[in-house]
Scaffold this motif. Structure first.
Motif, mmCIF file in Angstrom:
data_model
loop_
_atom_site.group_PDB
_atom_site.id
_atom_site.type_symbol
_atom_site.label_atom_id
_atom_site.label_comp_id
_atom_site.label_asym_id
_atom_site.label_seq_id
_atom_site.Cartn_x
_atom_site.Cartn_y
_atom_site.Cartn_z
ATOM 1 N N PHE A 1 43.965 18.189 55.520
ATOM 2 C CA PHE A 1 45.257 17.969 56.219
ATOM 3 C C PHE A 1 46.320 17.121 55.443
ATOM 4 C CE2 PHE A 1 48.044 15.256 58.769
ATOM 5 C CZ PHE A 1 48.840 16.311 59.368
ATOM 6 N N LYS A 2 45.582 16.372 54.279
ATOM 7 C CA LYS A 2 46.339 15.794 53.260
ATOM 8 C C LYS A 2 46.950 16.833 52.421
ATOM 9 C CE LYS A 2 45.407 12.071 51.703
ATOM 10 N NZ LYS A 2 44.923 11.015 50.960
ATOM 11 N N ASN A 3 47.415 18.080 52.801
ATOM 12 C CA ASN A 3 47.735 18.861 51.654
ATOM 13 C C ASN A 3 49.229 19.339 52.122
ATOM 14 O OD1 ASN A 3 48.112 21.805 50.669
ATOM 15 N ND2 ASN A 3 45.933 21.681 50.095
ATOM 16 N N HIS A 4 50.033 19.285 51.500
ATOM 17 C CA HIS A 4 51.706 19.644 51.787
ATOM 18 C C HIS A 4 51.588 21.011 52.237
ATOM 19 C CE1 HIS A 4 52.186 21.505 47.569
ATOM 20 N NE2 HIS A 4 53.195 22.090 48.117
ATOM 21 N N ARG B 1 52.988 11.099 51.280
ATOM 22 C CA ARG B 1 53.052 9.885 50.611
ATOM 23 C C ARG B 1 51.963 8.913 51.007
ATOM 24 N NH1 ARG B 1 57.763 11.194 52.153
ATOM 25 N NH2 ARG B 1 57.914 9.603 54.034
ATOM 26 N N THR B 2 51.673 8.835 52.156
ATOM 27 C CA THR B 2 50.502 7.837 52.628
ATOM 28 C C THR B 2 49.210 8.429 53.154
ATOM 29 O OG1 THR B 2 51.440 7.525 54.835
ATOM 30 C CG2 THR B 2 52.336 5.990 53.187
ATOM 31 N N SER B 3 48.092 7.606 53.120
ATOM 32 C CA SER B 3 46.797 8.214 53.836
ATOM 33 C C SER B 3 47.070 8.525 55.057
ATOM 34 C CB SER B 3 45.713 7.526 53.147
ATOM 35 O OG SER B 3 44.428 7.965 53.655
ATOM 36 N N ASP B 4 47.731 7.604 55.917
ATOM 37 C CA ASP B 4 47.473 8.020 57.131
ATOM 38 C C ASP B 4 48.807 8.116 57.931
ATOM 39 O OD1 ASP B 4 49.230 5.427 56.681
ATOM 40 O OD2 ASP B 4 47.866 4.311 58.247
ATOM 41 N N GLY B 5 49.971 8.870 57.121
ATOM 42 C CA GLY B 5 51.326 9.205 57.577
ATOM 43 C C GLY B 5 51.253 10.630 57.725
ATOM 44 N N ASP C 1 43.839 18.745 72.789
ATOM 45 C CA ASP C 1 43.304 17.531 73.275
ATOM 46 C C ASP C 1 42.612 16.521 72.173
ATOM 47 O OD1 ASP C 1 44.961 17.915 75.395
ATOM 48 O OD2 ASP C 1 43.337 18.671 76.548
ATOM 49 N N ILE C 2 42.375 17.032 70.966
ATOM 50 C CA ILE C 2 41.719 16.283 69.888
ATOM 51 C C ILE C 2 43.040 15.074 69.621
ATOM 52 C CG2 ILE C 2 41.084 15.987 67.445
ATOM 53 C CD1 ILE C 2 40.021 18.927 67.849
ATOM 54 N N PRO C 3 42.875 13.971 69.946
ATOM 55 C CA PRO C 3 43.683 12.948 69.197
ATOM 56 C C PRO C 3 44.019 12.850 67.728
ATOM 57 C CG PRO C 3 41.963 11.962 70.664
ATOM 58 C CD PRO C 3 41.478 13.398 70.156
ATOM 59 N N LEU C 4 45.341 12.646 67.559
ATOM 60 C CA LEU C 4 45.344 12.799 65.975
ATOM 61 C C LEU C 4 45.994 11.487 65.516
ATOM 62 C CD1 LEU C 4 47.352 16.268 65.986
ATOM 63 C CD2 LEU C 4 44.788 15.613 65.224
ATOM 64 N N GLY C 5 46.833 10.954 66.408
ATOM 65 C CA GLY C 5 47.653 9.723 65.832
ATOM 66 C C GLY C 5 48.705 9.151 66.693
ATOM 67 N N THR C 6 49.337 8.187 66.515
ATOM 68 C CA THR C 6 50.339 7.717 67.366
ATOM 69 C C THR C 6 51.818 8.059 67.173
ATOM 70 O OG1 THR C 6 50.233 5.481 66.583
ATOM 71 C CG2 THR C 6 48.947 5.987 68.484
ATOM 72 N N ALA C 7 52.644 8.031 68.000
ATOM 73 C CA ALA C 7 54.004 8.215 67.446
ATOM 74 C C ALA C 7 54.680 6.820 66.912
ATOM 75 C CB ALA C 7 54.842 8.737 68.640
ATOM 76 N N GLY C 8 55.632 7.082 65.970
ATOM 77 C CA GLY C 8 56.402 5.903 65.565
ATOM 78 C C GLY C 8 57.820 6.230 65.762
ATOM 79 N N ASP C 9 58.398 6.049 64.710
ATOM 80 C CA ASP C 9 60.069 6.035 64.617
ATOM 81 C C ASP C 9 60.421 7.541 64.679
ATOM 82 O OD1 ASP C 9 60.413 3.388 64.693
ATOM 83 O OD2 ASP C 9 60.487 3.058 62.511
ATOM 84 N N ALA C 10 61.471 7.734 65.115
ATOM 85 C CA ALA C 10 62.027 9.299 65.261
ATOM 86 C C ALA C 10 63.439 9.495 64.877
ATOM 87 C CB ALA C 10 62.051 9.709 66.607
ATOM 88 N N THR C 11 63.824 10.469 63.975
ATOM 89 C CA THR C 11 65.098 10.950 63.330
ATOM 90 C C THR C 11 65.506 12.035 63.933
ATOM 91 O OG1 THR C 11 64.318 9.976 61.390
ATOM 92 C CG2 THR C 11 66.271 11.270 61.422
ATOM 93 N N ILE C 12 66.831 12.389 64.275
ATOM 94 C CA ILE C 12 67.375 13.568 65.012
ATOM 95 C C ILE C 12 67.466 14.432 63.653
ATOM 96 C CG2 ILE C 12 69.119 14.702 66.147
ATOM 97 C CD1 ILE C 12 69.042 12.497 68.241
ATOM 98 N N LEU D 1 48.433 8.408 61.645
ATOM 99 C CA LEU D 1 47.168 9.216 62.013
ATOM 100 C C LEU D 1 45.926 8.267 62.110
ATOM 101 C CD1 LEU D 1 47.306 11.594 59.016
ATOM 102 C CD2 LEU D 1 47.841 12.100 61.578
ATOM 103 N N PHE D 2 44.970 8.515 63.021
ATOM 104 C CA PHE D 2 43.762 7.891 63.448
ATOM 105 C C PHE D 2 42.829 7.642 62.310
ATOM 106 C CE2 PHE D 2 44.753 8.627 68.019
ATOM 107 C CZ PHE D 2 45.573 7.663 68.317
ATOM 108 N N GLU D 3 42.732 9.048 61.639
ATOM 109 C CA GLU D 3 41.571 9.113 60.533
ATOM 110 C C GLU D 3 41.930 8.592 59.248
ATOM 111 O OE1 GLU D 3 38.508 9.320 59.299
ATOM 112 O OE2 GLU D 3 38.368 10.946 60.739
#
Length: 176
Positions: free
Chosen positions: A66-69, A91-95, A125-136, A148-150
């Motif tokens: 998944f860490k592949n652009h 950029r980040t391992s969990d982003g 329904d596999i949990p992936l992570g949590t939502a943070g800031d949003a940009t329109i 990301l959780f992983e």
């Protein structure tokens, strides 16, 4: 060859080699076609979807991380929310970034993001992570930062998930 639940087969495996420091990260998994692994199967953990099998040899498999652009996962915001493509932020391992969410959709930072089930690879329904800031974006959709959780740096054990109905789905799509 693995446990079957619904339309999916699950095969536990160990990672033999992993790349985590490039834009094209991958995993070599210690199971191959002798173990029932097929190309196009998903790679998951208890903390999320982590890759897709791209090549299979007798005893090993090559998975695009998944860490592949170049990789996206169809993801849903909350249990009943909007669906969009989720991709690594590069950029980040969990982003990650969840894109194409209509701007009228209500959500809160901290809401969980799940696989949507709208692909032939991953079940819903596999949990992936949590939502943070949003940009329109372009005044029409959100791009939402996802944590990301992983922890990809600590990956050792994975589960290969094969959609037993994917060939039928692909054949149906090819008819249109």
């Amino acid at each position: 060859l693995g446990n079957i639940a619904g339309n999916y087969r699950f095969i536990p495996a160990e990672i033999a080699k992993i790349s985590n420091n490039t834009q094209h990260n991958y995993m070599i998994i210690g199971k191959g076609y002798e173990d029932g692994i097929t190309e196009g199967s998903g790679v998951i953990t208890g903390k999320g979807a982590v890759g897709v099998i791209d090549a299979v040899s007798r005893k090993h498999s090559y998975a695009r991380s998944f860490k592949n652009h170049e990789m996206n996962i169809s993801a849903r915001l909350g249990k009943e929310g909007a669906v969009g493509p989720l991709s690594w932020n590069g950029r980040t391992s969990d982003g990650a970034i969840l894109k194409e969410i209509p701007h009228h959709v209500q959500f809160q930072p901290g809401d969980t993001v799940y696989t949507s089930g709208y692909s032939s690879i991953f079940p819903a329904d596999i949990p992936l992570g949590t939502a943070g800031d949003a940009t329109i974006v372009n005044g029409a959709t959100y791009e939402i930062k996802i944590r990301l959780f992983e922890d990809f740096g600590a990956l050792r054990h994975v589960t290969i998930v094969e959609n037993l109905g994917s060939e039928e789905m692909k054949a149906l799509e090819a008819q249109k």
